[in-house]
Design a protein around this motif. Structure first.
Motif, PDB file in Angstrom:
ATOM      1  N   ILE A 103       5.482   2.752 -10.283  1.00 14.64           N
ATOM      2  CA  ILE A 103       5.154   4.256  -9.911  1.00 14.64           C
ATOM      3  C   ILE A 103       5.931   4.496  -8.753  1.00 14.64           C
ATOM      4  O   ILE A 103       6.742   5.666  -8.852  1.00 14.64           O
ATOM      5  CB  ILE A 103       3.567   4.413  -9.228  1.00 14.64           C
ATOM      6  N   THR A 104       6.162   3.763  -7.772  1.00 11.86           N
ATOM      7  CA  THR A 104       7.223   4.312  -6.689  1.00 11.86           C
ATOM      8  C   THR A 104       8.584   3.746  -6.931  1.00 11.86           C
ATOM      9  O   THR A 104       9.521   4.201  -6.328  1.00 11.86           O
ATOM     10  CB  THR A 104       6.658   3.405  -5.274  1.00 11.86           C
ATOM     11  N   GLY A 105       8.873   3.123  -8.100  1.00 10.90           N
ATOM     12  CA  GLY A 105      10.117   2.715  -8.663  1.00 10.90           C
ATOM     13  C   GLY A 105      10.554   3.548  -9.722  1.00 10.90           C
ATOM     14  O   GLY A 105      11.845   3.074 -10.111  1.00 10.90           O
ATOM     15  N   ALA A 135       0.820  -1.166  -0.085  1.00 15.48           N
ATOM     16  CA  ALA A 135       0.087  -0.100   0.074  1.00 15.48           C
ATOM     17  C   ALA A 135       0.902   1.080  -0.091  1.00 15.48           C
ATOM     18  O   ALA A 135       1.634   1.464   0.724  1.00 15.48           O
ATOM     19  CB  ALA A 135      -0.797   0.049   1.093  1.00 15.48           C
ATOM     20  N   ARG A 136       0.757   2.143  -0.959  1.00 15.06           N
ATOM     21  CA  ARG A 136       1.379   3.397  -1.165  1.00 15.06           C
ATOM     22  C   ARG A 136       0.541   4.636  -1.547  1.00 15.06           C
ATOM     23  O   ARG A 136      -0.269   4.198  -2.715  1.00 15.06           O
ATOM     24  CB  ARG A 136       2.479   3.280  -2.336  1.00 15.06           C
ATOM     25  N   THR A 150       7.545  10.133  -7.638  1.00 13.73           N
ATOM     26  CA  THR A 150       6.172  10.287  -7.409  1.00 13.73           C
ATOM     27  C   THR A 150       5.763  11.853  -7.033  1.00 13.73           C
ATOM     28  O   THR A 150       6.085  12.392  -8.223  1.00 13.73           O
ATOM     29  CB  THR A 150       5.863   9.496  -5.769  1.00 13.73           C
ATOM     30  N   THR A 151       5.377  12.306  -5.944  1.00 17.47           N
ATOM     31  CA  THR A 151       4.912  13.666  -5.889  1.00 17.47           C
ATOM     32  C   THR A 151       6.130  14.428  -5.219  1.00 17.47           C
ATOM     33  O   THR A 151       5.909  15.689  -4.695  1.00 17.47           O
ATOM     34  CB  THR A 151       3.678  13.973  -5.116  1.00 17.47           C
ATOM     35  N   ASP A 188      10.388   2.032  -3.891  1.00 19.44           N
ATOM     36  CA  ASP A 188      10.335   0.518  -3.918  1.00 19.44           C
ATOM     37  C   ASP A 188      11.338   0.193  -5.506  1.00 19.44           C
ATOM     38  O   ASP A 188      11.489   1.215  -6.092  1.00 19.44           O
ATOM     39  CB  ASP A 188       9.130  -0.079  -4.342  1.00 19.44           C
ATOM     40  N   ALA A 189      11.553  -1.091  -5.429  1.00 21.66           N
ATOM     41  CA  ALA A 189      12.285  -1.511  -6.547  1.00 21.66           C
ATOM     42  C   ALA A 189      11.222  -1.228  -7.724  1.00 21.66           C
ATOM     43  O   ALA A 189      10.159  -1.569  -7.599  1.00 21.66           O
ATOM     44  CB  ALA A 189      12.623  -2.754  -6.557  1.00 21.66           C
TER      45      ALA A 189
END
Ligand SMILES: Nc1nc2c(ncn2[C@@H]2O[C@H](COP(=O)(O)OP(=O)(O)O)[C@@H](O)[C@H]2O)c(=O)[nH]1
Lengths: 300, 418
Positions: free
Chosen positions: B397-399, B224-225, B342-343, B390-391
């Motif tokens: 998205i978070t990678g 969850a992100r 991301t933001t 994240d990897a």
């Protein structure tokens, strides 16, 4: 449970994400509002993006002075309902001040003059981002447009020098005096827009539905008979059941023969139609690259 | 048509010049009846003017004036079509060597990569490059179309040999789901309609594949992100104390009542409400855009990330990425760039270039480490503040990050976090 959005909800989510990026990344954005279904969609999405707060930017209408009266009535009631601020950039004023010159003759249109009024309004309001409802499926030059489209200090678009856009990461950095055009509904098609407006039960100007109107034919396009268009002696006016597929300046917006009374009728019609929506736009027909040339100069 | 249950699928098309990419796209648009009469009339006229004997469907995907003049595609162009089952977005990217950047751009959001091979030429350098990019960008599904089968007498043997060649090479890549389809874009075999010439082929048509490939699990539904995009404060009487965190779910599932942690502060709270204009949601999942309200009054702003207490991203300043370089000016060793993740936005310095990847052979070049336009390299950076990462393999998205030149403001590179 199946965690899967349908295509309309996914497009909605993408557009809301972009609207929020604009509010977060820019100091002074403005939403270009033409009164057409795409800008009505934009307003609807912006309401969702910032609910329960008000839309955090004003609406800008580039007014050629040659509007369908229904457009203005719709615009004014929408603005009141939203509690939004409306800015009108008037082409008539630009003509009166001698800044631009009106075209002459039967095919005269103020469409090309919008660019100058728009650029002046952006400069005057010191807007650093102008949100527009253009879609990539509309026209081939628009197929290459970015979500965040960088413009130089003259408002010009350079198709060869666009910033790559990856994932959901948008680069809004700019030099002083430059600005961005932002297109949150880039990935929507005409059919998507109608399906979504039906799903959301959004009220639209009556022009989009079939109605009786006095029209005449010019080069395969039906135009509304009005005081702004000079008719050739051979052009005869007749009354037909028609509707608009796009709404713009009266002088260049073609109307279509149609019996579509409801949004569902329109979806049916759009899904089976054999002509593109801009096929009725005489401004695009001027040359094969009319849109690309206008965009480079700073058109939407 | 039941449009309320239709899904969205994004795919890229890549192939060398003349492999038939434009013809194939034109064919898909044409056979799915996505072409309008006025578009058709326009390309008929152009074909005639150019003295071509038949209507050239490739013209449908022709873009800007400068491209038409040179007869090549220079940038990513987006095309749209729909069938009753799905809506499709094509990121149409040119195949030239110098346009790796466009291919990477188109690949970044794609569910499916469509790689085109000319049956007469088999797997060539560009095929390998496209597959490597699809693998680097972690496009979940790869479909290899072996085109111009009509020119090799619809031979099963030719098809099988090419398939084997490709598989041998793809074994070295990180691609999970590969499909092969023999087609003739020109005649329409196995594009929308089954080929009568290739009854030896037991698989599905390309269109059937695109309509049915399972994409529901392409997002990460585990971790969850929620990167906070914007804080909604209505300043209106009826919403006096309203403080909503607006954003798009980047991974996992958020439920009302979940215990969450906010990064970087580390404060914990509980989800009080997941809000939308239509009313409250019990849960939210990627890629939904929602507004989250928390029970406790903690200071949260754009760039913060809401995550679950027991499943957190890495919080790091020293980060390794696979970088794709886009700019004419080479990557500056020890250079400083803005970085967007991301933001969040930060600055970073290039600490080390581990190697340059030869994207034709996968060879790691440890000697020549000048990173020029369209090069791909493994790079170590240090950021001015910690990012919540994240990897890329785990979450696209978070990678992912982009690099921005601080002088010109251009987007100069993209990175996939390792
Ligand atoms: N015989 C045959 N020719 C094809 C096929 N697909 C494309 N072509 C031809 O190959 C040439 C290049 O195709 P085009 O679509 O422009 O290639 P692109 O450069 O990849 O976009 C054109 O002359 C096409 O007519 C096919 O399946 N069979």
């Amino acid at each position: 449970m199946d965690y899967q959005l349908n295509h309309l909800k996914e497009l909605e989510s993408e557009s809301i994400f972009i609207l929020r990026e604009v509010a977060a990344q820019f100091e002074n954005p403005v939403l270009m509002f033409s009164g057409g279904k795409d800008s009505i969609l934009m307003v609807h999405l912006a309401q969702k993006a910032f609910y329960p707060a008000r839309i955090p930017f004003p609406l800008l209408h580039v007014d050629t002075g040659h509007n369908f009266p229904e457009t203005i009535a719709y615009r004014d009631s929408l603005v009141e309902r939203l509690g939004a601020r409306l800015i009108v950039a008037s082409v008539q004023e630009q003509i009166d001040k001698g800044l631009v010159k009106e075209e002459k003759g039967v095919n005269a249109s103020r469409n090309g003059l919008q660019t100058s009024a728009l650029l002046e309004a952006l400069e005057e309001g010191k807007y650093d981002a102008a949100l527009g409802g253009a879609r990539r499926d509309e026209e081939k030059a628009r197929a290459k447009e970015r979500f965040f489209s960088h413009r130089d200090e003259f408002g010009q678009w350079d198709p060869k020098n666009q910033r790559p856009e990856l994932w959901n990461l948008f680069n809004s950095k700019k030099q002083y005096g430059e600005h961005f055009r932002i297109f949150p509904i880039s990935n929507w098609t005409e059919l998507d827009v109608w399906q979504y407006l039906a799903m959301e039960k959004v009220e639209l100007p009556s022009l989009y539905y079939a109605h009786k109107r006095k029209v005449f034919e010019r080069e395969g396009t039906l135009l509304a008979d009005c005081e702004y268009i000079e008719k050739r002696p051979t052009e005869v006016v007749k009354e037909l059941m028609v509707r608009c597929r796009t709404i713009g300046d009266m002088t260049c917006t073609g109307v279509w023969m149609s019996n579509a009374q409801t949004t569902d009728d329109i979806i049916e019609e759009v899904a089976t139609t054999r002509m593109t929506e801009r096929g009725g736009r005489t401004d695009d027909k001027r040359s094969e690259t009319a849109m690309e040339d206008r965009k480079k100069k700073g058109y939407f | 048509m039941d449009y309320q249950s239709s899904e969205l699928l994004r795919f890229t098309t890549a192939g060398s010049v003349d492999d038939g990419k434009s013809t194939l796209i034109g064919r898909m648009l044409y056979d799915s009846k996505s072409i309008f009469q006025d578009q058709m009339e326009a390309i008929e006229a152009t074909s005639l003017r150019r003295g071509e004997s038949e209507v050239n469907l490739a013209l449908l995907t022709d873009g800007l004036k400068s491209e038409r003049e040179q007869g090549i595609t220079i940038d990513v162009a987006y095309r749209y079509f729909a069938t009753p089952k799905r809506k499709f977005i094509i990121a149409d990217t040119p195949g030239h060597i110098q346009y790796t950047r466009n291919m990477v751009t188109g690949a970044s959001t794609a569910n499916v990569a469509l790689v085109l091979i000319d049956a007469r030429n088999g797997v060539v350098e560009q095929t390998r490059r496209h597959a490597i990019i699809a693998s680097l960008l972690q496009i979940p599904h790869l479909v290899v179309c072996i085109n111009k089968m009509d020119l090799v007498a619809y031979s099963e043997e030719v098809y099988e040999n090419i398939k084997e060649d490709f598989e041998k090479f793809a074994a070295k890549l990180d691609v999970k789901d590969v499909h092969f389809i023999p087609i003739s874009a020109l005649n329409g075999d196995n594009v929308v309609n089954r080929s009568e010439e290739m009854d030896w082929f037991g698989g599905t048509t390309l269109m059937y594949y695109l309509e049915n490939v399972h994409i529901a699990s392409d997002h990460n539904f585990i971790d969850a992100r929620f990167p906070v995009q914007y804080v909604i404060r209505p300043y209106q009487e009826e919403f006096h104390d309203y403080r909503g965190y607006a954003g798009r779910i980047a991974g996992g599932i958020f439920k009302k009542g979940d215990k969450v942690t906010v990064l970087p502060s580390g404060f914990t709270s509980t989800i009080e409400k997941i809000d939308t204009i239509e009313g409250e949601l019990q849960e939210a999942f990627p890629p939904q855009s929602v507004t989250i309200l928390l029970k406790d009054d903690i200071d949260i702003s754009r760039g913060d990330m809401i995550v679950r207490e027991n499943n957190q991203p890495r919080v790091e300043q020293d980060i390794e990425v696979m970088m794709c370089w886009f700019n004419e000016k080479s990557l500056q060793p020890n250079g400083k760039y803005s970085i967007i993740h991301t933001t969040q936005e930060a600055r970073c310095v290039i600490k080390d270039v581990r190697y340059r990847l030869d994207i034709n052979t996968l060879h790691r070049d440890l000697e020549d480490k000048e990173i020029k336009m369209n090069d791909i390299a493994r790079v170590v950076i240090r950021t001015t503040k910690p990012l919540f990462i994240d990897a890329y393999r785990k979450n696209r998205i978070t990678g992912s990050v982009i690099f921005v030149d601080e002088g010109t403001n251009e987007t100069v590179g993209a990175g996939m976090i390792i």
